[in-house]
Design a protein around this motif. Structure first.
Motif, short mmCIF file in Angstrom:
data_model
loop_
_atom_site.label_atom_id
_atom_site.label_comp_id
_atom_site.label_asym_id
_atom_site.label_seq_id
_atom_site.Cartn_x
_atom_site.Cartn_y
_atom_site.Cartn_z
N LEU A 35 44.53 17.45 49.42
CA LEU A 35 43.99 17.82 48.11
C LEU A 35 44.47 16.86 47.03
CD1 LEU A 35 44.39 21.71 48.34
CD2 LEU A 35 42.31 20.36 48.66
N ALA A 36 45.75 16.43 47.10
CA ALA A 36 46.27 15.48 46.13
C ALA A 36 45.53 14.15 46.23
CB ALA A 36 47.76 15.27 46.36
N GLY A 43 40.73 9.93 39.88
CA GLY A 43 41.41 9.31 38.76
C GLY A 43 42.41 10.20 38.06
N LEU A 44 42.76 11.35 38.64
CA LEU A 44 43.73 12.23 38.00
C LEU A 44 45.14 11.68 38.19
CD1 LEU A 44 42.44 15.79 38.95
CD2 LEU A 44 42.01 14.49 36.87
N PRO A 45 45.97 11.69 37.15
CA PRO A 45 47.33 11.16 37.26
C PRO A 45 48.21 12.09 38.07
CG PRO A 45 46.99 12.14 35.10
CD PRO A 45 45.65 12.15 35.78
N PRO A 46 49.35 11.62 38.57
CA PRO A 46 50.21 12.43 39.44
C PRO A 46 50.81 13.65 38.76
CG PRO A 46 51.27 10.34 38.88
CD PRO A 46 49.85 10.24 38.43
N GLU A 47 50.86 13.67 37.41
CA GLU A 47 51.38 14.86 36.73
C GLU A 47 50.50 16.09 36.99
OE1 GLU A 47 52.45 11.36 33.98
OE2 GLU A 47 50.77 12.01 35.25
N LEU A 48 49.25 15.82 37.31
CA LEU A 48 48.32 16.90 37.64
C LEU A 48 48.30 17.08 39.14
CD1 LEU A 48 45.41 16.09 35.19
CD2 LEU A 48 46.88 18.10 35.12
N SER A 49 48.69 18.26 39.59
CA SER A 49 48.78 18.49 41.03
C SER A 49 48.21 19.87 41.36
CB SER A 49 50.24 18.36 41.48
OG SER A 49 50.34 18.43 42.88
N VAL A 50 48.44 20.32 42.58
CA VAL A 50 48.00 21.65 43.03
C VAL A 50 49.13 22.32 43.78
CG1 VAL A 50 45.55 21.03 43.18
CG2 VAL A 50 47.03 20.73 45.17
N ARG A 51 49.08 23.66 43.82
CA ARG A 51 50.02 24.42 44.63
C ARG A 51 49.28 25.58 45.27
NH1 ARG A 51 53.55 26.89 39.60
NH2 ARG A 51 52.24 28.72 39.13
N LEU A 52 49.76 26.02 46.42
CA LEU A 52 49.13 27.11 47.13
C LEU A 52 49.43 28.43 46.42
CD1 LEU A 52 49.79 26.19 50.87
CD2 LEU A 52 47.94 25.45 49.36
N ASN A 105 37.05 14.47 27.02
CA ASN A 105 37.45 14.18 28.40
C ASN A 105 38.92 13.81 28.53
OD1 ASN A 105 34.91 14.71 29.53
ND2 ASN A 105 34.20 12.66 29.01
N SER A 106 39.73 14.19 27.54
CA SER A 106 41.17 13.94 27.65
C SER A 106 41.76 14.93 28.64
CB SER A 106 41.85 14.09 26.29
OG SER A 106 41.73 15.42 25.82
N LEU A 107 42.91 14.60 29.19
CA LEU A 107 43.54 15.45 30.19
C LEU A 107 44.74 16.18 29.60
CD1 LEU A 107 43.37 12.95 33.18
CD2 LEU A 107 41.90 14.90 32.76
N ALA A 108 45.14 17.25 30.26
CA ALA A 108 46.24 18.08 29.76
C ALA A 108 47.51 17.31 29.44
CB ALA A 108 46.53 19.20 30.77
N PRO A 109 47.90 16.29 30.23
CA PRO A 109 49.13 15.56 29.89
C PRO A 109 49.11 14.93 28.50
CG PRO A 109 48.45 15.05 32.12
CD PRO A 109 47.34 15.83 31.50
N LEU A 110 47.92 14.65 28.00
CA LEU A 110 47.82 14.05 26.68
C LEU A 110 47.89 15.10 25.58
CD1 LEU A 110 44.88 11.56 27.37
CD2 LEU A 110 47.34 11.16 27.61
N ALA A 111 47.76 16.37 25.97
CA ALA A 111 47.63 17.42 24.96
C ALA A 111 48.86 18.29 24.80
CB ALA A 111 46.42 18.31 25.33
#
Length: 737
Positions: A35-36, A43-52, A105-111
């Motif tokens: 999934l990662a 194009g998602l940066p590594p700060e954005l991930s997933v967990r079960l 289209n900004s991502l959460a890490p920027l916000a």
């Protein structure tokens, strides 16, 4: 996308899988890596991930793994994926609600920076608790999860920019994230003023402001002598000196090791104690009568509420297991329990997800709240909690409540037919919630016409998300009724929808079994916690297409049922393929007149085209009348309806235009069926100059009563000596199956 068909239900129908073994740590790690990699490819940066998050059965041979999207390890509220895997963890398909994209289209890490809160979790709990129950006491320990909360608003899609508010369809809006907040998701399960006060609250982790809040308590306001069902068989267990209401054949584990009914014995609703399992010296229980206030809860009269509860619990378990393959509430066959006689004269029943159990009151304005549809309703909240976990607010909250109403009605149908078999029966339920518990005979909700309660809307509107979830459930309840049972073309009918504009005006239902199968698959394998009406339509349609085929009558019915509540566009039923039942066949030849006079007899010169008159479809039609003098014209066609037909619907489009100025039926069109001797068997309709309209109207008639006959369909026009009236006919159809 999902696997093998279950042949007992016809082509495409499927059973859910058996209780699952969760993925091993190695399998989980492999899945997360895959999934990662998929996210990185986007194009998602590594700060954005997933967990079960959770796992439960899917279709046979598959698992559902629900994942949460995270930012720097913090969950992004409502941003999730439903991952379908095979038994070893390989990805079969993914459904995603992605809330990681913000303004521009900004991502959460920027916000969101920093991710260190200014207030503590204890502060957030105190703020939430004081806002809902300042004098309350904890029924269950409170919790506070630090997460990223997307703050969203609804905007119109480009094509809907010029629409009036009242014209909006659910598909005209989309959700846009305006900003992200670092917040605590606080769950308080309290009691105050002799009632449970369960709330979920989003508290800003920097300012302490409450960003969102919604109620979290899911409610509806041997042999056993049941109050509502007569003498019913109930599964009990033998103990020293008698028997107890513990069914060890349904469900494993849980608090009591099986499905149990306990005696709350009037313990307070603000902190109810489920008490002990019901016991009796004999295996005959209850007297079948409403509990008498102040009486013993263990006497025959007191046992009746427990009989109601056990009968409802058994049938809820059996309906989902036998018809769908779903075991207990969580799909993994974990046993639950119901506590009867909570509080005194308590007019409520509720599902408590903290114990995954249900409490039932004896009623004061109501009768005992253990009716079969109420039990099915509350237990269905447990299914939702174990799967989609729909947030109990706004549109997702309405869908949460609607799923429980659907479950209640399907359990009622199953129980009324004897509680056996692997199909949900086509009849037996009343499509009204809580009729039996009502002392006035008025139900809590009407699924086929929600607005009859005075508060629930019949269709989606942009204000739906502001309603109480027991009212915002209304449109989806109506959708499910139409999907199962169909609609009517008469505007005066409770079963009519003005949003059905295609052919036929009265849509066909596909039966309760198929409707429930489609809905249940969408809920358990596609919905995420923030699914709303438009998203539900997409996912229910996907489920229908996977089960029965892309252009199946079942998939067409889903589109029409949602269109009927102003969610998505309506479509014609003609051309749908058969997805597991008998094929729907067109019995009219050249009903659109595109092949000229083929198939038609009589005044066939009325068939043609004219630039001054648009056709309903194509270029040709039959235009009768318009002479302005005494004229009689007739168009006929011989039709046959099979003796074995289970449905037969005649429909056609009419456009009536007149120069008559008086409200008198001078010019008329009569539609009939005639036998071989020319005798009228049935007059379907009469139209006149009084029915003139600006455009076409779809007319639809149930003609199943004529099955096994060969008849002549006749359109007969009479025009008087002056003032012309045009009767234009197009798209004539007789569908029978």
């Amino acid at each position: 996308m999902l696997a093998a068909a279950f042949s007992a239900h016809g082509a495409g129908a499927q059973m859910m899988g058996q209780p699952i073994t969760t993925l091993t740590p190695q399998q989980s790690g492999t899945l997360l890596t895959r999934l990662a990699a998929m996210d990185a490819a986007q194009g998602l940066p590594p700060e954005l991930s997933v967990r079960l998050a959770s796992q439960h059965p899917g279709a046979a041979g598959q698992k559902i793994v629900r994942t949460q999207h995270t930012y720097k390890g913090l969950r992004i509220f409502g941003s999730e994926s439903v991952v379908v895997t095979d038994t070893v963890g390989s990805v079969v398909g993914i459904t995603t609600t992605d809330r990681r994209v913000g303004p521009g289209n900004s991502l959460a890490p920027l916000a969101v920076a920093p991710t260190v809160p200014a207030i503590s979790a204890a502060d957030a709990i105190r703020i939430a608790a004081n806002s809902v129950a300042p004098r309350g006491t904890d029924r269950w320990p409170p919790s506070a999860e630090l997460l990223i909360f997307p703050i969203a608003r609804s905007v119109r899609v480009p094509a809907a920019q010029s629409k009036q508010e009242i014209e909006l369809n659910a598909a005209d809006l989309q959700e846009v994230i305006e900003r992200y907040a670092l917040a605590y998701y606080v769950k308080t399960r309290m009691a105050q003023d002799n009632k449970p006060v369960y709330y979920d609250t989003i508290v800003d982790a920097n300012t302490g402001a409450i960003l969102a809040q919604w109620p979290a308590l899911k409610t509806v306001v041997g042999s056993g002598n049941s109050q509502y069902n007569g003498v019913v068989p109930i599964n009990t267990s033998a103990v020293a000196g008698g028997f107890q209401m513990l069914d060890t054949t349904r469900g494993k584990g849980g608090r009591y090791g099986g499905m149990a009914i306990t005696n709350a014995n009037h313990s307070s609703a603000d902190n109810p104690d489920p008490g002990s399992i019901y016991t009796n010296s004999s295996n005959t229980w209850g007297d079948g009568k409403q509990y008498v206030n102040g009486g013993s809860t263990t006497s025959a009269n007191g046992q009746t509420a427990a009989v109601n509860a056990l009968w409802g619990l058994m049938n809820t378990y059996d309906a989902n297991r036998n018809a769908l393959g779903w075991h207990s509430l969580d799909g993994n066959n974990t046993a639950t329990y119901i506590a009867a006689h909570v509080d005194t004269s308590y007019d409520n029943a509720f599902y408590d997800d903290s114990c995954k159990c249900m409490y039932i009151g004896d009623g004061s304005h109501f009768n005992s709240l253990g009716a079969i549809d109420v039990i099915g309703h509350e237990m269905s909240h447990g299914v939702t909690a174990a799967t989609a976990d729909l947030v109990y607010a706004a549109e997702s909250g309405g869908l949460n409540e609607s799923n429980s109403d659907i479950g209640g009605e399907m359990v009622e149908a199953y129980a009324r037919a004897g509680g056996t078999g692997n199909l949900i029966p086509a009849s037996g339920n009343d499509w009204m919630m809580g009729t039996e518990i009502s002392k006035t005979g008025q139900p809590l909700r009407w699924m086929y016409r929600p607005s009859k309660d005075g508060s629930s809307p019949d269709a989606w509107s942009s204000s739906l998300k502001f309603l109480d979830v027991h009212y915002s459930s209304g449109p989806n309840n109506r959708m499910f009724y139409f999907l199962a049972q169909g609609s009517k073309a008469d505007p005066a009918s409770d079963f009519y929808s003005k949003f059905l504009t295609r052919t036929p005006a009265a849509m066909h239902g596909i039966g309760s079994d198929k409707a429930y199968r489609i809905w249940f698959k969408a809920l358990t394998t596609k919905f995420t916690s923030t699914t709303g009406y438009a998203d539900a339509r997409t996912k229910v349609l996907e489920a229908a297409q996977e089960l029965y085929g892309a252009n199946s009558k079942e998939a067409i019915a889903v589109q029409r049922a949602y269109a009927a509540i102003n969610v998505g566009a309506d479509v014609d039923e003609t051309g749908a393929s058969d997805g597991g039942g008998q094929q729907s066949m067109e019995r009219i030849v050249n009903g659109g007149f595109e092949d000229g006079i083929t198939g038609w007899n009589g005044n066939t010169a009325t068939i043609g085209s004219d630039p001054a008159q648009a056709a309903f479809e194509g270029t040709r039609y039959a235009r009768m009348g318009g002479q302005g003098r005494t004229t009689n014209q007739t168009l006929t066609q011989s039709v046959s309806i099979p003796a074995g037909a289970t449905r037969a619907v005649l429909s056609f489009a009419t456009h009536i235009e007149t120069e008559e100025v008086h409200a008198v039926a001078y010019d008329q069109l009569t539609v009939t069926f005639k036998d071989s001797a020319g005798k009228v068997v049935r007059t379907l309709a009469r139209y006149s100059n009084k029915d003139a309209t600006a455009g076409y109207q779809i007319r639809s008639f149930d003609v199943l009563a004529q099955k096994g006959k060969t008849l002549t369909l006749s359109f007969a026009m009479h025009e008087d000596s002056s003032k012309p009236t045009y009767f234009v006919i197009d798209k004539v159809s007789l569908l029978a199956e």
